[in-house]
Structure formats: C-alpha cells, structure tokens
Design an enzyme around this catalytic site. Structure first.
Site, short mmCIF file in Angstrom:
data_model
loop_
_atom_site.label_atom_id
_atom_site.label_comp_id
_atom_site.label_asym_id
_atom_site.label_seq_id
_atom_site.Cartn_x
_atom_site.Cartn_y
_atom_site.Cartn_z
CG ASP B 38 -1.84 1.16 1.33
OD1 ASP B 38 -1.67 2.12 0.56
OD2 ASP B 38 -2.75 1.11 2.16
CD GLU B 90 25.04 1.03 8.86
OE1 GLU B 90 24.82 1.99 9.61
OE2 GLU B 90 24.33 0.02 8.83
CB CYS B 122 23.33 5.74 11.29
SG CYS B 122 22.50 4.46 10.35
NE ARG B 209 4.40 -2.60 16.23
CZ ARG B 209 3.85 -1.52 15.71
NH1 ARG B 209 4.22 -0.33 16.11
NH2 ARG B 209 2.93 -1.61 14.78
CB THR B 211 14.10 0.52 15.44
OG1 THR B 211 12.78 0.69 14.94
CG2 THR B 211 14.71 -0.74 14.91
CG HIS B 244 20.16 8.92 12.39
ND1 HIS B 244 20.74 8.92 11.14
CD2 HIS B 244 19.59 7.71 12.55
CE1 HIS B 244 20.53 7.74 10.58
NE2 HIS B 244 19.84 6.99 11.41
CE LYS B 249 5.10 11.12 9.21
NZ LYS B 249 4.02 10.17 8.99
CE LYS B 253 7.12 9.57 19.62
NZ LYS B 253 6.99 8.10 19.68
CG ASN B 276 18.49 5.93 7.06
OD1 ASN B 276 19.46 6.64 7.29
ND2 ASN B 276 18.21 4.88 7.80
CB SER B 306 21.47 0.66 15.30
OG SER B 306 20.33 1.29 14.79
#
Ligand SMILES: [Zn+2]
Lengths: 133, 355
Positions: B38, B90, B122, B209, B211, B244, B249, B253, B276, B306
């Site tokens: 979608d 990386e 990153c 999730r 992450t 980063h 989104k 946030k 990204n 990460s």
C-alpha cells in the site's frame, strides 16, 4: 577480461586517483599518462610529475554496446577522448550524463568512480571518469 | 582536568564541508508497486518520497572521495596539511582494507597522516568528527577530515528497502578560517540490539518496533538533554537542529519531545528526498544547514547509531560561513536527479545473484 595484478593496480594509483601526469621542464609539454622520456626533447628533456586539470571538453566519443569482459553489465556506456583544459587528451568513461548532452565540445568534469573489480574476492580499482556539466 | 564549556575548544570548528548525493532516484511508490504494498501507507508512515541510489560503479568509498574533494575545495585547505582522515561507514567496500587510505590518496594528502575507518552504525561520522576536534584541540594535528558515507543496505521487500538511500559528506576540522565554531558535545551510549549485521550476512536486520523508543528516542533525547545540562543552553538558543533521520517521522517526534519548533528542523531534513543515508544522514543535514547559516546562528547536531549511541554537538556559525559558501548547495544536489525503475535499481545495486 583478465584481472590485472594488485601491483599493477597499485602502480597506477597516482594516475587514476589524482590524474598525476608528467611535464617536461625543458620544453614545457605535459603528458598523461606519465612518461619517462620527452618525445620532443629526448635526452635533453627533464620530466617531473604534474597534476592534470580535472576539467575539459569532449573531443570525440563513442557509445559502447558490446563491452569487453568485466564491463558487460555496464553497457551501453559512453567512452570519450577528453581534451583537458591544458590540451592533454585522455580516454575515459562518461557517467551520469544524459544521452543528448554527450557530444563533441561538451564541458566535462572529473568524477571518482570504481573502474573494475578483480572478481568477487579480489582488489577493487578506482579512478577517474567524467561527467558532462 | 576537563576545562569549562567553550574554553578548551576556543577557535576550533568546521573550516569546510562537502557532500555527494548520487544522481539516480527511485520512488518509494515504485518499490511498493513491485512488492504489492500500500503506497499511501508506506509513504505516509515513513515521510519519504524517494531515495538516492548509488550507481553500479559507486560505493561508500567513491562517495567519500567525492565529498572529501569538495570539502577540500570549499575550505581552501591545502590537503597536505590534513593530519587525520577518519571515515565512518557501515557499508565498506572491503571488510578489511581502509577506505580512509584511498580517500587520503585521492585528495592528494601527504602520506604523513593517520587514518582509519570507524563503524558505529549510523553515527560513526560524528564520532570521527569528535576525534578530529580532539586532535586539533590538543595540537596533535592542524586539520582533520571526518566523513560519513554509506550505500545504505536493505534486503528486497524488507521495510528497510523502502527507506535506505546512498550518499556521503565530509567535514574538515581546524582552527583557521572556521565557518562554524565548535562549542560542546555530549554522547550517550548503551548496548542495545536494535539493528545489526553479522559478518557473513549481506543485509542488516532490524528488531522491528524495538528500533523506536528504547533505541532511537532514548539515545537521541538523552544526548540532547545531556548537552543542554552541560552547557546551560536550551532549544530556544538554537536556530537549526538536525537529528539522525532514518525516516522523516523520527526527527519530527524528537524535535517535539525536546521542544524545538518544526521550522528549525526544515533545512537539515533531507531524508524525504534522498532516503536514509545512514552514516551520511546527519552530515548531509548539517551541510544543508551550513549552506544557509548566518553569522551567530547556533546549530545542534544529534546523530544516532544503532547498537546504540548518540552524539550531540553544538556549533555556532561565523562570518566565514557566509563568505565560504560552496558553489553547489545540498538542495541543488537533491534537485539534480534521474529516476530509475525497480529493475534498473536492482541492477545498479547488484541485488541480482551473480552480478
Ligand atoms: Zn620536452
């Protein structure tokens, strides 16, 4: 394509990475790739290293459809004789340029790209290509 | 003994920068078409429209070199005076063989320098920058070159494939001709398995999730707050902020949680247009801010890697930033593009077996 040895790739690094050629300190002529003897001055010539300019114009070009082994997946691509701003001519691949912009006289700038891989586990050869700007 | 804020780093900062964004783009819509996803849900979920795709003959090393060549040119620094080259990535072209050495040779630096590749997912680029700042501050080197570069990986049909792009950016650190004074840093690091790649694996894995909250937000928010506590600065003291940006989104946030107006995020938010770019992400965002920064404007950079950690760095633009503008801005580079379809993208990224 038979992969060149890592020592050959290594020897060509100054030319491929930085376009370092030769200049004859006797007559002032520039050469690329590097030369050991000035063809004009012969024994009177005195050659030193000289960095070539990284811009120029397309002198002549061709579109390669049937590429040599090792480059099959990249075809079709443009191969051109570039006349650098100091008059020296080099043969190089043209990248990131729309087909209609690749023509004789077009202004080009040097780009640093991968030239070939010596197989999946071998050494990687990097160097100059050109882009129409 | 560590000196007070702004004291030990007086006069040190960024003296020039350069970036490289590959020309090819693929639309998220095109990837979604191939995998029967979608489109609306994915593009809205990520806030990404398209991503930059490195060509067949491009990798993290070629993009590092291109960005470094531009940084040298824009800064006016003699490459022979660069004492350290550190490359954060990386997606190294070799598992063993430093990209940093190729960069040093390609920019015409002197062999009389130290160099290494850094890896911290990153954020390795900002960590490379911290090392350069420290070495310049201590007088060990005159100039240091720090790079963030990646051909971001994502396995076909994985959620990562919709967001990961390619790019590289370089920053030269020194104490002459500074365009952005370095003020302070604060880093926050914990062992958090949110994203990883084992040596033999071709593509990384993300823990779904997981992450978000315990990984990205915990580290980014703590690093920013730590910097505020260390310096006494507040969000209102900053004119620009770059986080980063694994998608569009998360940084929005983070800005909201910390109390930054969305406007301050805009100039450095490049992920919607190029995807990204992993280690290059916060570097390209910072470069875009430096493209427009005026004297006295304060910039906050918060990277995230990460595994996990975040580096928060504060800079203040100088008059030199207005004088030494590069001829090509990040948003100019974003505009120069050529769309490819999924099949062409797969060919260029060598996702076909035996290519
Ligand atoms: Zn001669």
């Amino acid at each position: 394509m038979v992969s060149p040895s890592s020592s050959l790739i290594w020897r060509e690094i100054p030319e491929r990475y930085g376009m370092v050629g030769s200049v004859c300190q006797t007559c002032g002529a520039s050469y690329f790739p590097q030369r050991k003897v000035c063809p004009k001055c012969r024994r009177k010539g005195k050659l030193a290293l000289q960095k070539m300019p990284e811009n120029g114009r397309i002198y002549a070009f061709t579109e390669v459809h049937s590429a040599p082994r090792g480059f099959e997946n990249e075809s079709p691509y443009f191969l051109a004789i570039i006349e650098l701003s100091n008059g020296v001519r080099v043969l190089a691949q043209i990248v990131d340029s729309e087909k209609e912009k690749v023509k004789a006289g077009a202004t080009v700038e040097m780009r640093f790209r991968k030239i070939f891989e010596a197989g999946k586990e071998g050494i990687l050869a990097y160097g100059y290509k050109f882009k129409v700007v | 003994m560590r000196k007070a804020f702004g004291d030990f780093v007086k006069g040190i900062g960024i003296v020039g920068y350069g970036a490289y964004i590959p020309k090819r783009r693929i639309k998220v819509e095109e990837i979604a078409r191939v995998w029967g996803k979608d489109v609306k849900r994915i593009t809205e979920g990520l806030g990404i429209k398209e991503k930059a795709v490195a060509a067949f003959d491009e990798d993290s090393a070629t993009m590092a070199v291109e960005s470094a060549r531009r940084a040298v040119q824009n800064s006016g620094v003699d490459a022979k005076r660069i004492g350290a080259v550190f490359v954060g990535s990386e997606s190294k072209p070799y598992a063993v063989k430093p990209t940093a050495a190729a960069v040093a040779d390609a920019i015409g630096a002197s062999p009389e320098l130290t160099a290494a590749d850094f890896e911290f997912a990153c954020k390795s680029g900002t960590t490379a920058m911290q090392c350069c700042l420290g070495m310049v501050a201590s007088g060990m080197i005159e100039y240091g070159l720090a790079i963030g570069t990646d051909t971001a990986q994502g396995s076909p049909n994985d959620p990562l494939e919709f967001s990961t792009g390619g790019g590289g950016a370089s920053v030269i650190v020194g104490n002459q001709g500074v365009i952005a004074d370095f003020e302070e840093f604060y880093s926050y690091t914990t062992d958090t398995p949110d994203f990883w790649r084992r040596p033999s694996a071709e593509f990384p894995q993300a823990a779904g999730r997981f992450t978000g909250e315990p990984a990205y937000f915990r580290h980014v928010i703590n690093a920013a707050k730590g910097l505020f506590a260390k310096t006494g600065l507040e969000p209102k003291d900053f004119d620009h902020v770059v986080f980063h940006q694994p998608n569009a989104k998360f940084p929005l946030k983070a800005a909201k949680i910390l109390g930054f107006e969305e406007e301050k995020l805009k100039q450095g938010l490049v992920t919607p247009f190029i995807g990204n770019t992993y280690s290059a992400c916060s570097f390209i965002g910072l470069a875009s801010i430096l493209d427009v920064a005026r004297e006295g404007e304060r910039i906050l950079v918060v990277s995230y890697g990460s595994g996990a950690g975040a580096d928060a760095l504060s800079f203040k633009a100088t008059k030199e930033a207005e004088r030494k503008r590069p001829k090509e801005t990040i948003f100019n580079m974003i505009k120069e593009k050529e769309y490819v379809d999924y099949a062409t993208y797969v060919k260029h990224r060598r996702k076909l077996k035996d290519v």
